[in-house]
Motif scaffolding. Structure first.
Motif, mmCIF file in Angstrom:
data_model
loop_
_atom_site.group_PDB
_atom_site.id
_atom_site.type_symbol
_atom_site.label_atom_id
_atom_site.label_comp_id
_atom_site.label_asym_id
_atom_site.label_seq_id
_atom_site.Cartn_x
_atom_site.Cartn_y
_atom_site.Cartn_z
ATOM 1 N N THR A 1 2.335 -9.455 -14.229
ATOM 2 C CA THR A 1 2.021 -8.993 -12.873
ATOM 3 C C THR A 1 1.927 -7.473 -12.834
ATOM 4 O O THR A 1 1.028 -6.911 -12.195
ATOM 5 C CB THR A 1 3.093 -9.482 -11.881
ATOM 6 N N LYS A 2 2.828 -6.813 -13.536
ATOM 7 C CA LYS A 2 2.791 -5.348 -13.593
ATOM 8 C C LYS A 2 1.475 -4.870 -14.203
ATOM 9 O O LYS A 2 0.846 -3.922 -13.712
ATOM 10 C CB LYS A 2 3.970 -4.836 -14.423
ATOM 11 N N THR A 3 1.033 -5.540 -15.268
ATOM 12 C CA THR A 3 -0.222 -5.161 -15.922
ATOM 13 C C THR A 3 -1.414 -5.383 -14.985
ATOM 14 O O THR A 3 -2.324 -4.544 -14.894
ATOM 15 C CB THR A 3 -0.422 -5.974 -17.217
ATOM 16 N N ILE A 4 -1.394 -6.518 -14.275
ATOM 17 C CA ILE A 4 -2.500 -6.816 -13.355
ATOM 18 C C ILE A 4 -2.547 -5.777 -12.239
ATOM 19 O O ILE A 4 -3.628 -5.309 -11.847
ATOM 20 C CB ILE A 4 -2.345 -8.235 -12.767
ATOM 21 N N VAL A 5 -1.390 -5.402 -11.724
ATOM 22 C CA VAL A 5 -1.348 -4.403 -10.656
ATOM 23 C C VAL A 5 -1.874 -3.062 -11.175
ATOM 24 O O VAL A 5 -2.553 -2.327 -10.449
ATOM 25 C CB VAL A 5 0.084 -4.268 -10.104
ATOM 26 N N GLU A 6 -1.584 -2.739 -12.436
ATOM 27 C CA GLU A 6 -2.127 -1.507 -13.022
ATOM 28 C C GLU A 6 -3.656 -1.575 -13.084
ATOM 29 O O GLU A 6 -4.336 -0.582 -12.807
ATOM 30 C CB GLU A 6 -1.544 -1.298 -14.413
#
Length: 1076
Positions: free
Chosen positions: A500-505
């Motif tokens: 999720t953190k990667t997608i938000v980035e």
């Protein structure tokens, strides 16, 4: 280390270096092994004798190279050097002094002994480098290219060995797939070298077998991209197969030969299908199946390669070079030859291909392309405009292919290949950025069965830059949500957090337009809660992030921070759109001055104009409107919050390049229609909202008002106006909007009537029916309301007024009609006339023009004037500010025309003023009329007529008129600080101010003690005294000082008589300063 330079840097394309010295030594050793004959006379059978030193030297060079890529470049350069040595003529002895300076190839060429094509072909075979051969071949001038390939075909046709056929088929396969690489320095240098020497020397050595083109190579534009040359190559290779097919014994090679031929006839002829290319899923399936075959086929040259290399090579199996089509004649010849090969090899291959034990890439490839080729043949025979012989060849071949495939085991044809490789292949394509890698990202993001493996997560994290597309972010989010609903353990949550953190980035790097596309997709998929609906990792810590973000935004309200604020809110809107919008709506109301910035932020996200699907008619469908209602509307607690709410809502409704964030229709349904009742506490704010909404320009295609029940809305406003006719007689406990709001109701009604036109109805018949319905409903309300709707009614209905109005007006009967109204008995005509004057400016002017008063009859003028005063005080308490201004204008007009008689008494004059008061007569009469009105209102006969709460409103109207009167006087006489030539008016203005002041105090003395009007009267009285002070001070006459002292004393004595100390004290204080 780059070829051509031992230090790793290439100084020149053909530079002499350590590696070329090794190659030089190898060729010297090979020459010694063949002595006494030179290498240029080498025969095919002698290569095993002389070849090892050369291949060993290349292996040694390869061992020195730091990477396989560098080794490959050295192989390419070695082949290019040998081929150039074959093609280029030896320079004449006389030119050696010049050649070594000017010819870049001279030095390295001199290190290699003269060789023939046997050395070249056998070297390429030994290196297993058909791709290098084709790359260099296509760099040659067109005629030389074709001639060189013919020599290869002739070479493999003599004493043909299996390796010769394999090499020929490999060259064929590469030729169909080879594309020019403009960055390949060796290939470009090789082509340039041959052209340069061809132009200068004619390349005699290249043409020693009689295939001699013109003396100079003519540049063929097609040769620059290799397409025309490659086309001719394919024909030559096709002829080469005709010469060598008899030497093919291996079923594997037969499948290879047939596959090449079928692919040639499928792709490079008019048989090529014109449909769309492979979908990315089909493409991945093909690549994966090829890699799977190579994994299981120990004899494949790619069996021992790593996955990266296998995928790169597999990609080439489905990629073809761009070439011109073969001619119809060449096509038919190819079909005929393919038919003969199938007849010759068919029975043997059927048996081999039916066995699962003999599965290899070549056999599966053939079985994959034959059915498609057969369909193309049938289609070609039906639509290709063929001759009878051509038709026969095509149909017979199609039938033979059909028979061939029918006999092969369906087990082999339908055998499932190793599909578990698909995810690894896709990730390799993505990581290596190979062909169609961006399309592969789409499959990667959406394939649920691959998701959240360690490799999948690593691939996403490493290649996050490739996923910065709105559609990919959305697919990844869907995959994460799907995983979260099925896996709840701790390890799964940690992976969710990382992903999720990667997608938000990835999302954060998108443009604002793309972010809106993602938000729109999130809302469509999961509604207002967004990702928080299913992702616990989003919920954890979200509220804290929300608070911190908006604290920073509201503390630094500035346009400079808008971009930064929008970026921060974009992340929150992705994770939980509803909570984000509610926070904005709440802060826009409670944070003073922040509403405009917050509106700008919210308007940056048109995706939030999302309409929710539900069956509850009382619940707004618009997400933003619902959030406004729940987070702000229902929590408004002060006038300031209501004001900010109204301004915030107006900002959101402003049209921009896109549609407004909230539609006027949604706003009307949510904040107006449910509250447009007199007993609702929010009615004032609802009316203000409706006023703002009606200012919004309609969309070109259709007015929004159509969906908001416009006629019932009109009737609601009319009922509100009707309520004002009973305003002072409403029960105390009953809620009703104040008279201050009446003008707002009137403005909204007028604007709504302008907005609603016959075009807003579904048909003219419906419009007429709706008008009739409204007219029936309004008939039971106060008669003046019908007058306000006259423009809206158009020609459908007349003005309906009390019959007594006809007694004092000459009303045209084609526009006006009377109606019996019990409240309007004899003598009420002037009251009805005055009420008409209050309706609108236009109707006021009409009433003034139609009024009939015989000014030559003193008795009639006196009766009119007395009746006017009575009607005046009857209308006054129910007037709104705009209606009162119209009424005052009526009084002024009648005074100026001397139709209205208002005698001016000298009750507040000590001495006869020797002044010219004619220009100020109207002002004095108006002030006296107000006084007479209050005398009548405060008299014993009217003492119970006006309720106590009405006095404040009446005095407000009176004070506003006095303020306007003072402004008019000042405008008429000019500023006393810059007086005109005639300065005598200053004394007159001072006199008028004294009279108005005395009238005001008289009114104040008559008012009930608990009227609550003191503050209003003090403000206006001080304003009168200030104006008196300005004008009296400007008087420069000799008697001015004495007169001012007398006037001050007079005013003080009048003021002293006021019993209300709250009024008296500030006025006496002001008067004391006048004499200072």
């Amino acid at each position: 280390m780059e070829p051509g330079g031992g230090s790793g840097e290439r100084v020149a394309p053909w530079g002499v270096c350590e590696e070329t010295a090794i190659l030089h030594g190898a060729f010297l050793l090979a020459s010694r092994l063949l002595q006494p004959r030179p290498l240029r006379e080498l025969r095919k059978a002698e290569w095993p004798l002389v070849g090892p030193p050369i291949t060993d030297a290349l292996r040694e060079i390869g061992a020195r190279c730091p990477s396989p890529r560098q080794h490959g470049l050295w192989k390419q350069e070695a082949v290019a050097i040998v081929w150039a040595k074959v093609l280029l003529p030896a320079p004449p002895a006389a030119s050696l002094d010049r050649e070594w300076k000017e010819d870049a190839f001279f030095s390295v060429g001199a290190m290699i002994p003269d060789v023939n094509r046997t050395v070249l072909f056998e070297l390429v075979k030994a290196l297993a480098a058909p791709r290098l051969f084709v790359q260099l071949l296509l760099a040659l001038p067109h005629a030389v290219c074709r001639a060189e390939l013919r020599r290869l075909v002739r070479y493999v046709g003599q004493d043909t060995a299996p390796s010769d056929v394999g090499f020929l088929l490999d060259v064929w396969w590469e030729a169909m797939r080879q594309g020019r690489d403009p960055e390949d320095g060796t290939v470009a240098a090789f082509g340039s070298l041959v052209r340069e020497h061809g132009c200068e020397h004619g390349c005699e050595r290249a043409l020693d077998d009689g295939l001699r083109p013109p003396k100079r190579f003519k540049e063929d534009p097609c040769s620059l991209d290799g397409s025309s040359a490659a086309n001719s190559l394919l024909v030559v290779l096709f002829e080469g197969l005709k010469q060598t097919y008899g030497s093919i014994a291996s079923p594997r090679v037969k499948c290879y030969a047939l596959g090449n031929l079928v692919e040639l006839l499928s792709v490079f002829t008019e048989l090529e299908p014109q449909g769309s290319p492979l979908t990315v899923a089909e493409y991945l399936a093909k690549i994966s199946s090829v890699v799977s075959l190579w994994n299981s086929d120990a004899e494949s040259q790619h069996h021992h390669s790593g996955l990266d290399e296998k995928v790169k090579e597999a990609e080439r199996t489905v990629s073809f070079s761009s070439m011109a089509k073969l001619s119809r004649e060449e096509l038919i010849a190819g079909l005929d030859f393919l038919h003969s090969l199938l007849r010759a090899w068919g029975e043997e291959l059927q048996g081999v291909l039916s066995s699962t034990e003999n599965q290899c890439y070549e056999s599966c490839w053939l079985l994959d392309i034959l059915p498609t080729f057969r369909k193309a043949l049938v289609c070609f025979s039906e639509t290709g405009d063929l001759s009878e012989d051509e038709m026969r060849v095509a149909l017979e071949l199609a039938q033979t292919i059909d028979d061939f495939l029918r006999e092969i085991s369906t087990t082999q044809k339908n055998k499932d290949l190793d599909t578990s490789l698909a995810s690894s292949v896709a990730m390799t394509i993505i990581e290596q950025k190979l062909n169609r890698h961006m399309e592969m990202c789409s499959i990667f993001a959406s394939e649920k069965t691959w998701a959240f493996s360690k490799d999948w997560v690593d691939c996403l994290v490493k290649n996050r830059a490739l996923f910065q597309k709105p559609e990919l972010v959305l697919k990844l989010l869907e995959t994460v949500v799907n995983f979260a609903t099925s896996c709840k353990d701790r390890e799964a949550q940690e992976m969710q957090m990382q992903v999720t953190k990667t997608i938000v980035e990835c999302y954060s790097e998108l443009s604002l337009t793309d972010k809106n596309e993602v938000i729109s997709g999130v809302l469509e998929a999961w509604g207002g809660p967004g990702l928080s609906l299913n992702l616990q990792v989003v919920v954890d810590g979200f509220q804290e992030d929300l608070n911190v973000t908006f604290n920073q935004i509201t503390k630094s309200v500035s346009d400079e921070g808008l971009t930064r604020a929008v970026a921060a809110v974009a992340k929150l809107a992705l994770l939980h759109p509803e909570a984000t919008v509610k926070q904005i709506c709440s802060l826009a109301v409670v944070n003073l001055g922040a509403h405009q910035l917050l509106a700008q932020i919210l308007r940056s996200f048109p995706a939030l104009s999302f309409l929710e699907m539900h069956d509850d008619p009382s619940r707004p469908r618009s997400l933003v409107v619902r959030c406004l209602k729940e987070a702000a509307w229902e929590k408004l607690s002060s006038a300031r919050e209501e004001e900010q709410f109204l301004e915030f809502l107006a900002f959101l409704m402003q049209p921009s390049s896109a549609a407004p964030l909230v539609s006027p229709a949604e706003v009307t349904k949510a904040f107006v229609l449910p509250y447009l009742k007199s007993e609702c506490a929010q009615i004032e704010l609802s009316l203000q909202i409706l006023s703002k909404v009606l200012e919004i320009q309609p969309y070109p295609e259709e007015h929004w008002i159509k969906s908001c029940h416009p006629f019932p809305l009109l009737l609601s406003l009319c009922k509100l106006l009707d309520g004002y006719t009973k305003y002072w007689h409403q029960p105390k406990e009953q809620l009703f909007p104040s008279l201050e709001i009446k003008d707002l109701v009137l403005n909204v009604l007028g604007r709504l009537c302008e907005v609603m036109t016959p075009e807003t109805a579904s048909s003219p018949e419906v419009w007429v029916q709706s008008l009739a319905w409204l007219h029936r409903k309004v008939a039971s309300l106060d008669w003046t309301i019908g007058l306000r709707l006259k423009k809206f009614y158009g020609e459908h209905f007349k003005n309906e007024v009390p019959a007594t109005l006809f007694e004092i007006c000459t009303l045209p009967e084609d526009e006006w009609t009377s109606q019996p109204l019990p409240a309007y008995g004899p003598g009420s005509g002037l009251l009805a006339w005055m009420e008409c004057c209050c309706v609108s400016t236009e109707l006021k002017d009409t009433m003034l023009s139609l009024l009939v008063v015989n000014v030559d009859n003193p008795e009639e003028v006196n009766l009119f004037s007395k009746g006017f005063l009575v009607a005046f005080i009857q209308v006054l308490p129910w007037c709104s500010r705009s209606e009162w201004k119209r009424l005052v204008h009526v009084v002024t007009n009648l005074l100026e025309r001397q139709v209205l008689h208002v005698p001016y008494t000298l009750e507040y004059v000590q001495y006869m003023p020797l002044l010219n008061l004619r220009p100020f007569a109207c002002y004095l009469q108006l002030s006296v009329l107000f006084l007479r009105g209050f005398q009548l209102l405060c008299s014993s006969s009217c003492s119970t007529w006006l309720p106590p709460q009405a006095w404040l409103h009446v005095v407000q109207l009176y004070c506003s008129s006095l303020t306007d009167l003072l402004s008019s006087i000042k405008s008429a006489t000019g500023s006393p600080l810059h007086p005109a030539e005639d300065r005598s008016s200053t004394e007159e203005v001072s006199f008028v101010c004294i009279q108005v002041f005395c009238h005001l105090l008289h009114v104040a003395a008559m008012l009930p003690p608990d009227s609550g009007c003191t503050e209003l009267l003090v403000v206006v009285a001080l304003e009168v005294l200030s104006q008196y002070e300005v004008f009296s001070s400007a008087d420069s006459s000799p008697s001015n000082v004495l007169r001012r002292a007398n006037e001050r004393h007079f005013l003080e004595s009048i003021t002293d008589n006021i019993r209300d100390k709250a009024l008296c004290s500030p006025l006496l204080q002001k008067l004391s300063k006048l004499g200072a």
